[in-house]
Design an enzyme around this catalytic site. Sequence first.
Site, PDB file in Angstrom:
ATOM      1  N   LYS A 158      20.525   3.450   2.061  1.00 57.02           N
ATOM      2  CA  LYS A 158      21.022   4.806   2.355  1.00 57.02           C
ATOM      3  C   LYS A 158      20.001   5.849   1.939  1.00 57.02           C
ATOM      4  CE  LYS A 158      23.946   6.873  -0.669  1.00 57.02           C
ATOM      5  NZ  LYS A 158      23.522   8.215  -1.101  1.00 57.02           N
ATOM      6  N   ASN A 159      19.440   5.690   0.725  1.00 60.96           N
ATOM      7  CA  ASN A 159      18.556   6.732   0.196  1.00 60.96           C
ATOM      8  C   ASN A 159      17.178   6.738   0.841  1.00 60.96           C
ATOM      9  OD1 ASN A 159      20.611   7.565  -1.403  1.00 60.96           O
ATOM     10  ND2 ASN A 159      19.775   6.786  -3.324  1.00 60.96           N
ATOM     11  N   ARG A 213      25.215  16.203  -0.087  1.00 61.26           N
ATOM     12  CA  ARG A 213      24.164  16.996  -0.715  1.00 61.26           C
ATOM     13  C   ARG A 213      22.797  16.749  -0.086  1.00 61.26           C
ATOM     14  NH1 ARG A 213      20.543  17.021  -4.535  1.00 61.26           N
ATOM     15  NH2 ARG A 213      20.404  18.903  -5.815  1.00 61.26           N
ATOM     16  N   CYS A 252      28.100  19.092  -8.359  1.00 65.54           N
ATOM     17  CA  CYS A 252      28.741  17.894  -7.824  1.00 65.54           C
ATOM     18  C   CYS A 252      29.141  17.017  -8.989  1.00 65.54           C
ATOM     19  CB  CYS A 252      27.850  17.188  -6.812  1.00 65.54           C
ATOM     20  SG  CYS A 252      26.685  16.090  -7.534  1.00 65.54           S
ATOM     21  N   VAL A 296      18.981  10.876 -16.602  1.00 64.20           N
ATOM     22  CA  VAL A 296      18.691  11.536 -15.316  1.00 64.20           C
ATOM     23  C   VAL A 296      19.731  12.595 -14.976  1.00 64.20           C
ATOM     24  CG1 VAL A 296      18.272  11.170 -12.850  1.00 64.20           C
ATOM     25  CG2 VAL A 296      17.473   9.470 -14.506  1.00 64.20           C
ATOM     26  N   ARG A 348      22.944  19.449 -10.533  1.00 69.98           N
ATOM     27  CA  ARG A 348      22.014  19.103  -9.449  1.00 69.98           C
ATOM     28  C   ARG A 348      21.463  20.311  -8.687  1.00 69.98           C
ATOM     29  NH1 ARG A 348      24.122  13.624  -6.610  1.00 69.98           N
ATOM     30  NH2 ARG A 348      21.930  13.306  -6.280  1.00 69.98           N
ATOM     31  N   PRO A 349      20.646  21.136  -9.331  1.00 70.22           N
ATOM     32  CA  PRO A 349      20.055  22.284  -8.643  1.00 70.22           C
ATOM     33  C   PRO A 349      18.948  21.856  -7.673  1.00 70.22           C
ATOM     34  CG  PRO A 349      19.175  22.088 -10.862  1.00 70.22           C
ATOM     35  CD  PRO A 349      20.196  21.006 -10.721  1.00 70.22           C
ATOM     36  N   ILE A 350      18.435  22.821  -6.872  1.00 72.19           N
ATOM     37  CA  ILE A 350      17.321  22.499  -5.971  1.00 72.19           C
ATOM     38  C   ILE A 350      16.124  23.411  -6.253  1.00 72.19           C
ATOM     39  CG2 ILE A 350      18.684  21.471  -4.117  1.00 72.19           C
ATOM     40  CD1 ILE A 350      18.339  24.178  -2.607  1.00 72.19           C
ATOM     41  N   ASP A 351      16.048  23.895  -7.514  1.00 71.53           N
ATOM     42  CA  ASP A 351      14.961  24.823  -7.854  1.00 71.53           C
ATOM     43  C   ASP A 351      13.574  24.219  -7.624  1.00 71.53           C
ATOM     44  OD1 ASP A 351      15.907  23.161 -10.005  1.00 71.53           O
ATOM     45  OD2 ASP A 351      14.524  24.193 -11.338  1.00 71.53           O
ATOM     46  N   LEU A 352      13.416  22.910  -7.876  1.00 71.63           N
ATOM     47  CA  LEU A 352      12.086  22.300  -7.709  1.00 71.63           C
ATOM     48  C   LEU A 352      11.695  22.245  -6.230  1.00 71.63           C
ATOM     49  CD1 LEU A 352      12.440  19.390 -10.296  1.00 71.63           C
ATOM     50  CD2 LEU A 352      11.238  21.563 -10.603  1.00 71.63           C
ATOM     51  N   ARG A 370      30.751   6.051   1.118  1.00 69.26           N
ATOM     52  CA  ARG A 370      29.544   6.861   1.360  1.00 69.26           C
ATOM     53  C   ARG A 370      28.284   6.022   1.150  1.00 69.26           C
ATOM     54  NH1 ARG A 370      29.066  10.696  -2.736  1.00 69.26           N
ATOM     55  NH2 ARG A 370      27.032  10.784  -1.800  1.00 69.26           N
ATOM     56  N   ASP A 430      21.461   5.082 -10.601  1.00 68.46           N
ATOM     57  CA  ASP A 430      22.479   4.662  -9.628  1.00 68.46           C
ATOM     58  C   ASP A 430      23.051   3.279  -9.920  1.00 68.46           C
ATOM     59  OD1 ASP A 430      22.224   7.038  -8.317  1.00 68.46           O
ATOM     60  OD2 ASP A 430      21.175   6.241  -6.566  1.00 68.46           O
TER      61      ASP A 430
END
Length: 421
Positions: free
Chosen positions: A22-23, A94, A118, A329, A123-127, A399, A307
């Site tokens: 999936k990933n 996400r 979540c 993590v 889980r930000p997306i700043d990077l 999922r 995971d």
Amino acid sequence: MARILIRGERQLSGQVAISGAKNAALPILAASILAGEGENCLAPIPWLNDVIVMLDLLQSLGLEIETDGVGTVYVRAANLIGWEAPYELVNRMRASVLIMGPLLARLGRARISLPGGCAIGSRPIDLHLRGFHALGAEVQANHGYVEVQAQKLQGAYIYLDYPSVGATENIMMAATLAEGTTVIENAAAEPEIINLAEFLNNMGARISGYGTDRIEIEGVEHLRGTKQVVIPDRIEAATYLIAGALAGGKVTIGPVDTGAMRAVLAKLQEAGCNIVSERDNELTVLPSACLQGIDARTLPYPGFPTDVQPQLIAILTQAHGASLVTETVFENRFQHVPELCRMGAQIKVSGRQALVRGPSRLTGTTVTATDLRAGAALILAGLVAQGETIVTNAYHIDRGYVQIVEKLRALGADIERLPDI
Ligand code: UD1
């Protein structure tokens, strides 16, 4: 409400077919946006809810998608017209944020709903956004949406404060069509990043260093469609290995890339699991004399994957002695613990550490899957628990696991889906 019922204490044996990752499939599907001409032929694509959301999203942007119904997806992106991922889709998945880099590269523009908190952390997306900014994009956040725009992206040196998988993927995709060379330092080195980089190179990109912490991307004028094989899902593979170790019998899984699973194999073997590789690309777990408590720490690849942490805790409830599991993590990834304790596990959480004492006799009850891997851990616990375990909110599990009920039943598990309520 989707529910899965497991009647425990059945012995498992047989073979499990591991699906495409999936990933890896999600970023590869997002990267299809970059092909200005030709068709991408991608397989094996796991038929999962997250994949269906990504395909819906790509179609809403004007991409033409066909499938053969057995795992091959054909994508044509010549008619790309949209540049937005709306709230409804980002909220459902996400990984929708992964379309930002490709859209910015091809159209000079992307707008997505900001992913909220979540279940497994903020889980930000700043990077991701800092990377786009370094490539010359203007970044603006308004009304819960973030918009990035650039006339033409320029190669840049980008140091990631943390080797984020998604940020590495998004920046790498954006940089493929930038002018000049981009370096991503402290990049993530997950096998899924290698799979994505190989796909991008097959489309005509010039990327080197992937699989290490320094990736170099020399920008090119355009990319075209190609064929790509998606790697086997190492998290699904680890989950079935743990199922076999808990309730086997002899369980063989494949195809797998054993090299991508070294940390998981090392820790399971340290705990006493009897895992052998009888053939290339296959692993077999045999009954083990006695499981022992171990300490483990989740880390970016090649460390132990976050995971697999919930599934590891599930098996450690059956190990003799104490185990200390440290999650580095995600800050909120022990939501399976209270549910496991309701089944009889003895686990104490303090901050980012969980102390598991075993072995515990687990008994079945109704438990709730709070996220994908937490749900997998509860199914694993249900396999060894006495009596009936009902896992509610099982849509989380769907999922990330293709036909989990059917695959476990083929191994001899007494497991079924209950009608939705
Ligand atoms: C991916 C995987 C997910 C896995 C995770 C870590 C996909 C679709 N999902 O998620 O299954 O659990 O890698 O192996 O591939 N972070 C920031 N700022 C950012 C980005 C990340 O602070 O801009 C933090 C996150 O909050 C988290 C950590 O970095 O604490 C790791 O996140 P990241 O590696 O980005 O995970 P994802 O790509 O979201």
